[in-house]
Design a protein around this motif. Structure first.
Motif, PDB file in Angstrom:
ATOM      1  N   GLU A 112       0.838  -1.192   0.000  1.00  0.00           N
ATOM      2  CA  GLU A 112       0.000   0.000   0.000  1.00  0.00           C
ATOM      3  C   GLU A 112       0.873   1.242   0.000  1.00  0.00           C
ATOM      4  OE1 GLU A 112      -3.288   1.524   3.011  1.00  0.00           O
ATOM      5  OE2 GLU A 112      -3.762  -0.420   2.161  1.00  0.00           O
ATOM      6  N   GLU A 113       2.032   1.168   0.655  1.00  0.00           N
ATOM      7  CA  GLU A 113       2.980   2.284   0.651  1.00  0.00           C
ATOM      8  C   GLU A 113       4.377   1.713   0.480  1.00  0.00           C
ATOM      9  OE1 GLU A 113       4.688   5.154   4.022  1.00  0.00           O
ATOM     10  OE2 GLU A 113       2.586   5.530   3.552  1.00  0.00           O
ATOM     11  N   GLU A 114       4.981   1.956  -0.656  1.00  0.00           N
ATOM     12  CA  GLU A 114       6.303   1.401  -0.939  1.00  0.00           C
ATOM     13  C   GLU A 114       7.381   2.347  -0.428  1.00  0.00           C
ATOM     14  OE1 GLU A 114       9.109   0.514  -4.785  1.00  0.00           O
ATOM     15  OE2 GLU A 114       6.930   0.472  -5.005  1.00  0.00           O
ATOM     16  N   MET A 115       8.302   1.803   0.356  1.00  0.00           N
ATOM     17  CA  MET A 115       9.377   2.629   0.894  1.00  0.00           C
ATOM     18  C   MET A 115      10.344   3.016  -0.222  1.00  0.00           C
ATOM     19  SD  MET A 115       8.457   2.960   3.924  1.00  0.00           S
ATOM     20  CE  MET A 115       9.902   3.825   4.532  1.00  0.00           C
ATOM     21  N   MET A 116      10.779   4.251  -0.195  1.00  0.00           N
ATOM     22  CA  MET A 116      11.746   4.755  -1.160  1.00  0.00           C
ATOM     23  C   MET A 116      12.996   5.149  -0.392  1.00  0.00           C
ATOM     24  SD  MET A 116       9.277   7.074  -3.631  1.00  0.00           S
ATOM     25  CE  MET A 116       8.691   8.147  -2.313  1.00  0.00           C
ATOM     26  N   PHE A 120      10.958   9.869   3.281  1.00  0.00           N
ATOM     27  CA  PHE A 120       9.935   9.446   4.230  1.00  0.00           C
ATOM     28  C   PHE A 120       8.734  10.376   4.144  1.00  0.00           C
ATOM     29  CE2 PHE A 120      12.814  12.241   6.537  1.00  0.00           C
ATOM     30  CZ  PHE A 120      11.980  13.062   7.271  1.00  0.00           C
ATOM     31  N   LEU A 121       7.605   9.877   4.596  1.00  0.00           N
ATOM     32  CA  LEU A 121       6.349  10.615   4.567  1.00  0.00           C
ATOM     33  C   LEU A 121       6.181  11.354   5.876  1.00  0.00           C
ATOM     34  CD1 LEU A 121       3.660  11.126   3.008  1.00  0.00           C
ATOM     35  CD2 LEU A 121       2.738   9.131   4.212  1.00  0.00           C
ATOM     36  N   SER A 122       5.859  12.643   5.787  1.00  0.00           N
ATOM     37  CA  SER A 122       5.682  13.452   6.984  1.00  0.00           C
ATOM     38  C   SER A 122       4.545  14.432   6.746  1.00  0.00           C
ATOM     39  CB  SER A 122       6.987  14.178   7.329  1.00  0.00           C
ATOM     40  OG  SER A 122       6.866  14.870   8.557  1.00  0.00           O
ATOM     41  N   GLY A 123       4.379  15.349   7.700  1.00  0.00           N
ATOM     42  CA  GLY A 123       3.323  16.340   7.580  1.00  0.00           C
ATOM     43  C   GLY A 123       2.399  16.303   8.778  1.00  0.00           C
ATOM     44  N   ALA A 124       1.598  17.343   8.912  1.00  0.00           N
ATOM     45  CA  ALA A 124       0.701  17.447  10.067  1.00  0.00           C
ATOM     46  C   ALA A 124      -0.387  16.386  10.034  1.00  0.00           C
ATOM     47  CB  ALA A 124       0.078  18.845  10.107  1.00  0.00           C
ATOM     48  N   HIS A 125      -0.699  15.878   8.860  1.00  0.00           N
ATOM     49  CA  HIS A 125      -1.783  14.902   8.740  1.00  0.00           C
ATOM     50  C   HIS A 125      -1.373  13.807   7.761  1.00  0.00           C
ATOM     51  CE1 HIS A 125      -3.473  18.891   9.710  1.00  0.00           C
ATOM     52  NE2 HIS A 125      -4.242  18.216  10.545  1.00  0.00           N
ATOM     53  N   ASN A 126      -0.190  13.226   7.977  1.00  0.00           N
ATOM     54  CA  ASN A 126       0.327  12.275   6.994  1.00  0.00           C
ATOM     55  C   ASN A 126      -0.462  10.975   6.940  1.00  0.00           C
ATOM     56  OD1 ASN A 126       1.185  11.138   9.368  1.00  0.00           O
ATOM     57  ND2 ASN A 126       3.373  11.224   8.897  1.00  0.00           N
ATOM     58  N   ASN A 127      -1.352  10.733   7.918  1.00  0.00           N
ATOM     59  CA  ASN A 127      -2.196   9.551   7.838  1.00  0.00           C
ATOM     60  C   ASN A 127      -3.217   9.656   6.711  1.00  0.00           C
ATOM     61  OD1 ASN A 127      -3.391  11.641   9.461  1.00  0.00           O
ATOM     62  ND2 ASN A 127      -5.031  10.201   9.975  1.00  0.00           N
ATOM     63  N   LYS A 128      -3.389  10.854   6.165  1.00  0.00           N
ATOM     64  CA  LYS A 128      -4.326  11.048   5.068  1.00  0.00           C
ATOM     65  C   LYS A 128      -3.629  11.066   3.710  1.00  0.00           C
ATOM     66  CE  LYS A 128      -7.889  13.424   7.730  1.00  0.00           C
ATOM     67  NZ  LYS A 128      -8.813  14.580   7.771  1.00  0.00           N
ATOM     68  N   SER A 144       9.414   7.541 -10.825  1.00  0.00           N
ATOM     69  CA  SER A 144       9.255   8.858 -10.214  1.00  0.00           C
ATOM     70  C   SER A 144       8.717   8.665  -8.810  1.00  0.00           C
ATOM     71  CB  SER A 144       8.291   9.726 -11.028  1.00  0.00           C
ATOM     72  OG  SER A 144       6.973   9.185 -10.977  1.00  0.00           O
ATOM     73  N   GLY A 145       8.738   9.723  -7.999  1.00  0.00           N
ATOM     74  CA  GLY A 145       8.105   9.696  -6.693  1.00  0.00           C
ATOM     75  C   GLY A 145       6.653  10.143  -6.804  1.00  0.00           C
ATOM     76  N   TYR A 146       5.810   9.635  -5.901  1.00  0.00           N
ATOM     77  CA  TYR A 146       4.371   9.863  -6.019  1.00  0.00           C
ATOM     78  C   TYR A 146       3.789  10.126  -4.638  1.00  0.00           C
ATOM     79  CZ  TYR A 146      -0.528   8.543  -7.035  1.00  0.00           C
ATOM     80  OH  TYR A 146      -1.893   8.520  -7.165  1.00  0.00           O
ATOM     81  N   LEU A 147       2.950  11.155  -4.520  1.00  0.00           N
ATOM     82  CA  LEU A 147       2.283  11.509  -3.273  1.00  0.00           C
ATOM     83  C   LEU A 147       0.826  11.795  -3.586  1.00  0.00           C
ATOM     84  CD1 LEU A 147       2.366  12.407  -0.221  1.00  0.00           C
ATOM     85  CD2 LEU A 147       2.951  14.697  -1.073  1.00  0.00           C
ATOM     86  N   ARG A 148      -0.080  11.204  -2.815  1.00  0.00           N
ATOM     87  CA  ARG A 148      -1.498  11.469  -3.057  1.00  0.00           C
ATOM     88  C   ARG A 148      -2.285  11.414  -1.755  1.00  0.00           C
ATOM     89  NH1 ARG A 148      -4.699   6.164  -5.437  1.00  0.00           N
ATOM     90  NH2 ARG A 148      -4.057   4.697  -3.810  1.00  0.00           N
ATOM     91  N   SER A 149      -3.429  12.067  -1.773  1.00  0.00           N
ATOM     92  CA  SER A 149      -4.332  12.008  -0.627  1.00  0.00           C
ATOM     93  C   SER A 149      -5.143  10.718  -0.717  1.00  0.00           C
ATOM     94  CB  SER A 149      -5.272  13.217  -0.622  1.00  0.00           C
ATOM     95  OG  SER A 149      -6.027  13.274  -1.827  1.00  0.00           O
ATOM     96  N   VAL A 150      -5.367  10.083   0.429  1.00  0.00           N
ATOM     97  CA  VAL A 150      -6.147   8.843   0.465  1.00  0.00           C
ATOM     98  C   VAL A 150      -7.407   9.003   1.296  1.00  0.00           C
ATOM     99  CG1 VAL A 150      -4.184   7.329   0.069  1.00  0.00           C
ATOM    100  CG2 VAL A 150      -4.744   8.003   2.403  1.00  0.00           C
ATOM    101  N   ALA A 151      -7.611  10.183   1.844  1.00  0.00           N
ATOM    102  CA  ALA A 151      -8.818  10.482   2.611  1.00  0.00           C
ATOM    103  C   ALA A 151      -9.150  11.944   2.374  1.00  0.00           C
ATOM    104  CB  ALA A 151      -8.595  10.227   4.108  1.00  0.00           C
ATOM    105  N   GLY A 156      -5.802  23.295   5.144  1.00  0.00           N
ATOM    106  CA  GLY A 156      -4.737  23.344   6.135  1.00  0.00           C
ATOM    107  C   GLY A 156      -4.079  22.002   6.389  1.00  0.00           C
ATOM    108  N   GLU A 157      -4.714  20.909   6.025  1.00  0.00           N
ATOM    109  CA  GLU A 157      -4.101  19.594   6.210  1.00  0.00           C
ATOM    110  C   GLU A 157      -3.170  19.302   5.043  1.00  0.00           C
ATOM    111  OE1 GLU A 157      -7.512  17.272   8.800  1.00  0.00           O
ATOM    112  OE2 GLU A 157      -7.483  16.985   6.628  1.00  0.00           O
ATOM    113  N   PHE A 158      -2.011  18.697   5.344  1.00  0.00           N
ATOM    114  CA  PHE A 158      -1.052  18.445   4.277  1.00  0.00           C
ATOM    115  C   PHE A 158      -0.183  17.245   4.608  1.00  0.00           C
ATOM    116  CE2 PHE A 158       1.482  20.855   7.257  1.00  0.00           C
ATOM    117  CZ  PHE A 158       2.767  20.362   7.113  1.00  0.00           C
ATOM    118  N   GLY A 159       0.404  16.681   3.563  1.00  0.00           N
ATOM    119  CA  GLY A 159       1.418  15.641   3.686  1.00  0.00           C
ATOM    120  C   GLY A 159       2.593  16.008   2.808  1.00  0.00           C
ATOM    121  N   THR A 160       3.755  15.434   3.096  1.00  0.00           N
ATOM    122  CA  THR A 160       4.938  15.740   2.302  1.00  0.00           C
ATOM    123  C   THR A 160       5.856  14.536   2.191  1.00  0.00           C
ATOM    124  OG1 THR A 160       6.905  17.160   2.123  1.00  0.00           O
ATOM    125  CG2 THR A 160       6.136  16.675   4.332  1.00  0.00           C
ATOM    126  N   VAL A 161       6.470  14.390   1.043  1.00  0.00           N
ATOM    127  CA  VAL A 161       7.575  13.458   0.824  1.00  0.00           C
ATOM    128  C   VAL A 161       8.851  14.262   1.022  1.00  0.00           C
ATOM    129  CG1 VAL A 161       8.741  11.985  -0.842  1.00  0.00           C
ATOM    130  CG2 VAL A 161       6.248  12.061  -0.783  1.00  0.00           C
TER     131      VAL A 161
END
Length: 288
Positions: A112-116, A120-128, A144-151, A156-161
């Motif tokens: 579901e989430e492949e480690m690169m 690493f995945l971070s952010g105030a709401h990285n569970n989303k 390439s690297g890929y980041l997407r919202s899953v919820a 104001g909510e964000f995630g970051t690679v």
């Protein structure tokens, strides 16, 4: 520059005419070519060839189109010239690359989430949010690297690679971070970001492209941030962030030192600041 790169993305299966670039940019071709190489880090012809080879590699993996037809579609004069260029870029001839990559992708563990490595995945709401590698939507090379919202994400909510490293070798220098980014259905904003922290953890320099956000759906394009790394800097953090819902791809990160002629994009310093204190006795009314 970004407008031209976006236009080039539509011309990968067509000849690129120098006169069209002159008309599009308003510069002489020679002058634009110098600007392009300075900004993107490669010549215009190299850029177009890399993008054509990347798209050709994608066709080899995900379609059954004949190699000869792929070569002609991406403006190579013959299958032989395509094979030489492809081998130089990927280390294998097109036919062997097709077989090998299809086999590897079939065997790849579908997490579901492949480690690169390094990321690493971070952010105030990285569970989303989730990150992974993408082998189909690539700017150059094979992934390439890929980041997407899953919820559903609210404002104001964000995630970051992201990554982090020591600032030692960059102290006292002006640093430019760049990469290629593509987005799909971004309802908040996406952006390249970098932060420089001191030894005490205080943030010394920062830019996340909030004042020039990437929104909606956009093709691959080149973005950069430029920050000074003070002598008391301790660590540097960087990555690509996604605020709200959407998808974002990233590829070809690069760090280079630039001189003072390249403007800093640091957003921590107010654009307008008085040179001395004013209205100390409260007698003067605000003038709009």
């Amino acid at each position: 520059m970004q407008k031209t790169i976006c236009w080039l993305e539509t011309k990968l299966e067509e000849p690129v005419n120098n006169e069209e670039i002159v008309q599009l940019t308003g510069y002489s071709f020679f002058h634009f070519h110098r600007l392009f190489q300075s900004r993107v880090g490669m010549t215009l012809s190299e850029y177009v060839r890399h993008r054509r080879l990347t798209n050709a590699a994608n066709k080899l993996i995900y379609t059954d189109t004949r190699i000869l037809d792929i070569a002609f579609n991406y403006q190579f004069e013959s299958q032989e010239s395509f094979t030489r260029a492809f081998r130089k870029e990927y280390g294998l001839p097109p036919g062997k690359y097709r077989v090998l990559m299809r086999t590897l992708l079939e065997e790849k563990d579908q997490k579901e989430e492949e480690m690169m490595e390094g990321w690493f995945l971070s952010g105030a709401h990285n569970n989303k949010y989730e990150m992974s590698r993408d082998f189909e939507n690539v700017h150059k090379g094979s992934a390439s690297g890929y980041l997407r919202s899953v919820a559903s994400a609210v404002q104001g909510e964000f995630g970051t690679v992201m990554q982090q490293f020591l600032a030692n070798e960059w102290c006292g220098k002006r640093m430019k971070l760049s990469c290629f980014i593509q987005t799909k259905d971004v309802e908040g904003f996406a952006g390249l970001w970098m932060r420089v922290d001191g030894k005490d953890g205080d943030t010394l320099q920062f830019d996340n492209m909030q004042n020039r956000p990437i929104t909606g759906t956009s093709a691959w394009n080149h973005y950069s941030v430029v920050l000074d790394v003070p002598n008391n800097a301790h660590s540097i953090y960087f990555g690509v962030m996604l605020q709200g819902v959407g998808e974002v791809w990233m590829d070809e990160f690069a760090f280079i030192q630039v001189d003072d002629k390249t403007p800093s994009t640091n957003i921590m310093v107010p654009e307008e600041m008085p040179s001395e204190p004013v209205n100390l006795n409260f007698e003067k009314e605000f003038e709009n």
